[in-house]
Every structure is written in structure tokens, then in C-alpha cells.
Design an enzyme around this catalytic site. Sequence first.
Site, PDB file in Angstrom:
ATOM      1  N   SER A   1       0.802  -1.221   0.000  1.00 57.07           N
ATOM      2  CA  SER A   1       0.000   0.000   0.000  1.00 57.07           C
ATOM      3  C   SER A   1       0.835   1.271   0.000  1.00 57.07           C
ATOM      4  O   SER A   1       1.635   1.487  -0.891  1.00 57.07           O
ATOM      5  CB  SER A   1      -0.963  -0.025   1.181  1.00 57.07           C
ATOM      6  OG  SER A   1      -1.898   1.014   1.052  1.00 57.07           O
ATOM      7  N   HIS A   2       0.676   2.074   1.066  1.00 53.54           N
ATOM      8  CA  HIS A   2       1.326   3.386   1.116  1.00 53.54           C
ATOM      9  C   HIS A   2       2.769   3.293   1.596  1.00 53.54           C
ATOM     10  O   HIS A   2       3.422   4.322   1.727  1.00 53.54           O
ATOM     11  CB  HIS A   2       0.536   4.300   2.051  1.00 53.54           C
ATOM     12  CG  HIS A   2       0.413   3.710   3.429  1.00 53.54           C
ATOM     13  ND1 HIS A   2      -0.460   2.688   3.714  1.00 53.54           N
ATOM     14  CD2 HIS A   2       1.093   3.955   4.566  1.00 53.54           C
ATOM     15  CE1 HIS A   2      -0.325   2.343   4.981  1.00 53.54           C
ATOM     16  NE2 HIS A   2       0.607   3.096   5.521  1.00 53.54           N
TER      17      HIS A   2
ATOM     18  N   ASP B   1      -2.362   6.610  -3.356  1.00 52.76           N
ATOM     19  CA  ASP B   1      -1.255   5.872  -2.744  1.00 52.76           C
ATOM     20  C   ASP B   1      -0.759   4.712  -3.605  1.00 52.76           C
ATOM     21  O   ASP B   1      -1.189   4.540  -4.750  1.00 52.76           O
ATOM     22  CB  ASP B   1      -1.659   5.376  -1.347  1.00 52.76           C
ATOM     23  CG  ASP B   1      -2.590   4.180  -1.386  1.00 52.76           C
ATOM     24  OD1 ASP B   1      -3.359   4.072  -2.350  1.00 52.76           O
ATOM     25  OD2 ASP B   1      -2.547   3.346  -0.447  1.00 52.76           O
TER      26      ASP B   1
ATOM     27  N   ASP C   1      -1.226   1.483  -3.824  1.00 54.29           N
ATOM     28  CA  ASP C   1      -2.146   0.527  -4.441  1.00 54.29           C
ATOM     29  C   ASP C   1      -3.470   1.164  -4.855  1.00 54.29           C
ATOM     30  O   ASP C   1      -4.401   0.454  -5.245  1.00 54.29           O
ATOM     31  CB  ASP C   1      -2.387  -0.667  -3.515  1.00 54.29           C
ATOM     32  CG  ASP C   1      -3.033  -0.266  -2.195  1.00 54.29           C
ATOM     33  OD1 ASP C   1      -2.836   0.885  -1.767  1.00 54.29           O
ATOM     34  OD2 ASP C   1      -3.735  -1.101  -1.603  1.00 54.29           O
TER      35      ASP C   1
ATOM     36  N   ASP D   1      -5.890   2.798  -3.266  1.00 50.83           N
ATOM     37  CA  ASP D   1      -7.128   2.842  -2.486  1.00 50.83           C
ATOM     38  C   ASP D   1      -7.257   4.110  -1.644  1.00 50.83           C
ATOM     39  O   ASP D   1      -8.329   4.407  -1.134  1.00 50.83           O
ATOM     40  CB  ASP D   1      -7.319   1.572  -1.633  1.00 50.83           C
ATOM     41  CG  ASP D   1      -6.153   1.279  -0.722  1.00 50.83           C
ATOM     42  OD1 ASP D   1      -5.186   2.067  -0.700  1.00 50.83           O
ATOM     43  OD2 ASP D   1      -6.194   0.239  -0.028  1.00 50.83           O
ATOM     44  N   ARG D   2      -6.171   4.875  -1.496  1.00 50.32           N
ATOM     45  CA  ARG D   2      -6.253   6.120  -0.713  1.00 50.32           C
ATOM     46  C   ARG D   2      -6.313   7.336  -1.627  1.00 50.32           C
ATOM     47  O   ARG D   2      -5.828   7.284  -2.767  1.00 50.32           O
ATOM     48  CB  ARG D   2      -5.017   6.281   0.164  1.00 50.32           C
ATOM     49  CG  ARG D   2      -4.872   5.236   1.207  1.00 50.32           C
ATOM     50  CD  ARG D   2      -3.686   5.574   2.092  1.00 50.32           C
ATOM     51  NE  ARG D   2      -3.574   4.553   3.132  1.00 50.32           N
ATOM     52  CZ  ARG D   2      -2.976   4.749   4.279  1.00 50.32           C
ATOM     53  NH1 ARG D   2      -2.411   5.907   4.539  1.00 50.32           N
ATOM     54  NH2 ARG D   2      -2.921   3.776   5.176  1.00 50.32           N
TER      55      ARG D   2
ATOM     56  N   GLU E   1      -9.944   8.180   8.514  1.00 48.19           N
ATOM     57  CA  GLU E   1      -9.154   9.408   8.556  1.00 48.19           C
ATOM     58  C   GLU E   1      -7.832   9.285   7.794  1.00 48.19           C
ATOM     59  O   GLU E   1      -7.190  10.277   7.518  1.00 48.19           O
ATOM     60  CB  GLU E   1      -8.882   9.806  10.011  1.00 48.19           C
ATOM     61  CG  GLU E   1      -8.331   8.701  10.911  1.00 48.19           C
ATOM     62  CD  GLU E   1      -6.988   8.164  10.520  1.00 48.19           C
ATOM     63  OE1 GLU E   1      -6.130   8.985  10.156  1.00 48.19           O
ATOM     64  OE2 GLU E   1      -6.809   6.933  10.574  1.00 48.19           O
TER      65      GLU E   1
ATOM     66  N   LYS F   1     -11.543   0.591  -0.033  1.00 49.95           N
ATOM     67  CA  LYS F   1     -11.552   2.022  -0.251  1.00 49.95           C
ATOM     68  C   LYS F   1     -11.035   2.276  -1.662  1.00 49.95           C
ATOM     69  O   LYS F   1     -10.377   1.419  -2.248  1.00 49.95           O
ATOM     70  CB  LYS F   1     -10.738   2.751   0.808  1.00 49.95           C
ATOM     71  CG  LYS F   1      -9.302   2.278   1.012  1.00 49.95           C
ATOM     72  CD  LYS F   1      -8.726   2.924   2.267  1.00 49.95           C
ATOM     73  CE  LYS F   1      -7.261   2.580   2.473  1.00 49.95           C
ATOM     74  NZ  LYS F   1      -7.068   1.320   3.224  1.00 49.95           N
TER      75      LYS F   1
HETATM   76  C1  VG1 Z   1      -3.327   2.244   8.337  1.00 49.02           C
HETATM   77  C2  VG1 Z   1      -4.474   3.206   8.498  1.00 49.02           C
HETATM   78  C3  VG1 Z   1      -5.793   2.470   8.338  1.00 49.02           C
HETATM   79  C4  VG1 Z   1      -5.814   1.766   6.979  1.00 49.02           C
HETATM   80  C5  VG1 Z   1      -4.604   0.868   6.849  1.00 49.02           C
HETATM   81  C6  VG1 Z   1      -4.506   0.236   5.484  1.00 49.02           C
HETATM   82  O1  VG1 Z   1      -3.382   1.261   9.329  1.00 49.02           O
HETATM   83  O2  VG1 Z   1      -4.415   3.848   9.754  1.00 49.02           O
HETATM   84  O3  VG1 Z   1      -6.851   3.385   8.459  1.00 49.02           O
HETATM   85  O4  VG1 Z   1      -6.982   1.000   6.846  1.00 49.02           O
HETATM   86  O5  VG1 Z   1      -3.413   1.622   7.064  1.00 49.02           O
HETATM   87  O6  VG1 Z   1      -4.468   1.201   4.485  1.00 49.02           O
HETATM   88  P1  VG1 Z   1      -2.473   1.322  10.665  1.00 49.02           P
HETATM   89  O7  VG1 Z   1      -2.748   0.054  11.395  1.00 49.02           O
HETATM   90  O8  VG1 Z   1      -1.049   1.472  10.197  1.00 49.02           O
HETATM   91  O9  VG1 Z   1      -2.923   2.553  11.390  1.00 49.02           O
HETATM   92  V1  VG1 Z   1      -3.668   0.849   3.031  1.00 49.02           V
HETATM   93  O10 VG1 Z   1      -3.994   2.080   1.954  1.00 49.02           O
HETATM   94  O11 VG1 Z   1      -2.089   0.825   3.657  1.00 49.02           O
HETATM   95  O12 VG1 Z   1      -4.139  -0.686   2.615  1.00 49.02           O
HETATM   96 CO    CO Z   2      -3.454   1.599   0.126  1.00 50.32          CO
END
Ligand code: VG1
Ligand code: CO
Length: 542
Positions: A112-113, A276, A278, A280-281, A363, A375
Site C-alpha cells: 500500500s502506502h 497511494d 495501491d 485505495d487512498r 481518517e 476504499k
Molecule cells: C493504516 C491506516 C488504516 C488503513 C490501513 C490500510 O493502518 O491507519 O486506516 O486502513 O493503514 O491502508 P495502521 O494500522 O497502520 O494505522 V492501506 O492504503 O495501507 O491498505
Molecule cells: Co493503500
Amino acid sequence: MTVHTVTTQPIAGQKPGTSGLRKKTPVFMGPHYLENFVQSIFDVVGAEGKTFVLGGDGRYFNDRAAQVILRMAAANGAARVIVGQGALLSTPAASHLIRLNKTDGGIIMSASHNPGGPHEDFGVKFNMANGGPAPEGVTEAMFQRTTSITAYKILEAHDVDLSAIGRSTLGGMVVDVVDPVSEYAALMETLFDFDAIRALFNGGFRMRMDSMCAITGPYAVEILEKRLGAASGTCVNASPLPDFGGMHPDPNPTWAKVLMDEMFGDNAPDFGAASDGDGDRNMVVGRGIYVSPSDSLAVLAANAHLAKGYKGGLKGVARSMPTSAAADRVADALGIEKFETPTGWKFFGNLLDAGRVTICGEESFGTGSDHVREKDGLWAILLWLNILAVRGETVADILKGHWARFGRNYYSRHDFEAIETVKADAMMASLRGMLKALPGTVIEGMTISAADDFAYTDPVDGSVSLKQGVRILFEDGSRIVLRLSGTGTEGATLRLYLERYVAGPEGLDHDAQEALAPVIRAAHDLAGIEGFTGRVVPNVVT
Ligand code: VG1
Ligand code: CO
């Protein structure tokens, strides 16, 4: 072709986090590591005779991992795998393909990010037949399996050609390579009024879309520039690169600073957006005004009926617990159900499947709807464009009008990254130990009304999730939330979430950090962040 059964040993530390399993890329590339996890997935969900979707965000090792996963799917008896061309798929596009083709689930290769590259992060997540992330019970079973696994199955075969669209076979398994963008773009056309958005761009509306060298580039170019007529060059950093061009593909004001500078500079475009790794953000920015993700969720919920896919109104709205209550106020005004879930998109799945909610958000720059079970960054950006096109107002006008009507939930998240895990755990343990005594305490002139460790009972299946984050609520509606991240790969990340409500009409125009200053001081005092971790200043403020 020969199926090999390879003897292996359990590898410690494979516990899936908030979203799939994330590790440093060299760990994933280490002997048997990816294979152990993939076999654990198949052992839990079953592969025999099943159809899966496969794709990833294009980060380093994506292409090699795809070949391993295909050979293992074939060896485990899968009937068919639908793969994005080049082994690419954004997370929302993968979710859509799982649903559209009524498959048994999908494997998404992404961290992801988190940054990508030979020394950065890699990840694997499994999505269920509904297109959504595997729920806690399933990821826990996968984790347990990684601790007892003794062998995995893999086919001895050459690489599948994933560069060309079309059908081939691998052992007894069918491999369908599909265009990663077209079905997703078609879905977007059913939800949004493309004519209205096209007219907006034709009228000179200027946008900057920063894909941060990650997966949404091809989607953004096709949809925004080709189908909606945005000026060529609207999309920047639009080619997915294995190391994301050295960028940290997390769309927030810190990591998307170039976009922020442009949106706050002279000659800023009307609208800015970023997504981001992947896809989704999303982050959205107006000319000279930043839209906090919690506010974005609220504005989208209040205006979604302006887009054709939502003209019948919303069934309900769900937000993760740390997300501000701005969306709750909209739900109340609309007279629809509202839900507060733990962090992570998997907790929205049941509510969406049961038809209880239409729009969800977090958030952490995540918003989405019942069109998929993830998302969806571009979805949120397109809904904003649709709203801007219909209302004919600027982002600033819309946001200020929203606050004037509903009041403003000042909000910020402070992240303290790469803390030593023992120190972060000690801080959380101490905080948890003092919760019972907190109500009634006055700090920074504010009285604590309640304090707890968030527990969630799923309204659909009754499953219970404990210890989802410490909440400290104040009588004036302010709130402090602390939890440790479940997506990091280095030490612990403390997330401190801060909120304060102002009903207006006065006091709506402050800088968020200034408005939150007493809440921030109270949080540091109560949790003893400096004493436990040595940190005073956060690494990232959103
Ligand atoms: C983070 C975010 C959470 C999100 C998750 C996956 O998790 O706070 O809101 O769903 O990343 O997003 P954490 O446990 O690090 O707070 V993604 O776009 O990385 O799949
Ligand atoms: Co993501």
C-alpha cells in the site's frame, strides 16, 4: 508439468496486520517466505477448483511474486486465475474484478502506502469472494497456519507471459490476462456523470492528479485525460515504477508536498488530488485549502446524491473509530444509520454486504462506497469532481459551507514512527492501566467524560474485536485517541488522533493545529509520550 511438494519450516513473525502481511522486501524474497504465506492462504481458503484474481501495485518483486503465486495456485489445483496485464491491478480494481467475475477471492501484492524497492516494503493480502479484505478470523487462521506449515506445493514451469492480454494455461489452470483499467473505468462511468465532469474540464477547470509513481497512473490517465477531457499533463507521476521513483506513495501533506506547494502557490489549479501505492487512498486539495480526510468523508456523504450512482440517497454511513465525527453529523441530518468501526477496511465489509451502509471512510485518506469492497482513491476524486461540476462552487466554498451548516470537527493525526516496540507497548500498557481513573479529571481546562479501550461488536455477525485503540473523551466534545499501527515494518508507530468540535458560526476559520493545541498538550500529558518514547515532535502530521 511436475508439482513439487517442498518441505519447509514455519517462519516466525508472519502475523497479518491491519491489511494483509507486510515485510521488508528482502524478507519476502528470502527462502520459502512468500511461498509459506501463499500456501497458508490456500490451506485456509482452499484452492481446488477455485478462481482467483491476481494483481499488484507494480512495486519491486511484484512481477516475480506473481509468477510464484501462479505456479502455486496451479499446483494447489486452482481452476483459473484472472491477472492484470503486467501483474498490475489497483486494490479497488482487484476488488471489482473479484465481484464482477464472481470469483472465490483474490491475492493483491502490495504494501500500500509503504515505500517500495529492493530495501523497502512488500506485502500480500487476500480478499474474499465479496471483494473485501479477509476478516480477522480468516487472517488469524492464516497466521496460525504459517506457524505450523511443513510443506508447500509449486508447479515446475516457465513463466507465464503476463505482458499480453489473452488466455493461456499453466498445468491444468487457466490464466486470463486482462486489461487492468477497462472494467474499472466502465464501473466509474456507471456511478458518475461523465458529461458534467467533461463540461467542467471544457470550461477551463484545471486539475493536478499526482499518482506518486504508483498504480493509479494508468487509471488516472485513461479516466481523467482520455475519457473526461482533462488537459494532457493533468496527471503527473503517472507511470508505476518498481521503486515509485523514490517517492513515498502516501498521499498526505508531508509526502505529497510537491502537490501541496502547487495548490498553495501562485497560479494553483482548481483541484488537486493524489493517491497511494495501491490506489485505495486519496488526498484532495482545493486551491489554497486542504481537505482533511474526515471532512472529505462528510462532504462526500452530504453531496453524494448529486452523482447519478447515489441519486437515491445513502443507506447509511460508516467511519473508523479514529475518524472524526463530522460524518456522523451528516448521517444525523440525513436521518440515516451511522456506524463506528475499528481501523481497517475489513470492518466495513459486513455492513456493506448487508446493505446497511453506502459510504465508508477512514481518517487515513480512505473513502469508498458499496461499488466495491475496498476504499477507492479515484472513486473519491471522481465523486468530488462530480460534486464540483454540479454545484459550480470552489472546493473552499463547499468546505466552508459545510462547516457553516454542520459545525467543524477540527482534526489532526500525529504519527511517531519507528519507536522501539517495547517502549511503545509500555506506554500503551500504562495508559490502559489508568483509563478507569480518568473520568472527572480536568486537564487543560477540559473535563474528561469517559475513557476506554475501543471494543467492537460487528452488528451483522456478532464477532467481537477488542483493544482497538484508547479513547479519551471530553465533556466539550473534544477527543484523544491513541493506537499502534498495524501496517508498519520497522519498530512501532504511535498514532495520536486529535479532535475538537466547534459549532460555529464563530471560530470555524482557525488553523487546525492551533485550534487543537490544548488537546495536543493534554494528550502528551496523559500518555507521557516523551517519558516513554523520548519523542516530542511527530514525524508526520496529517
Ligand atoms: C493504516 C491506516 C488504516 C488503513 C490501513 C490500510 O493502518 O491507519 O486506516 O486502513 O493503514 O491502508 P495502521 O494500522 O497502520 O494505522 V492501506 O492504503 O495501507 O491498505
Ligand atoms: Co493503500
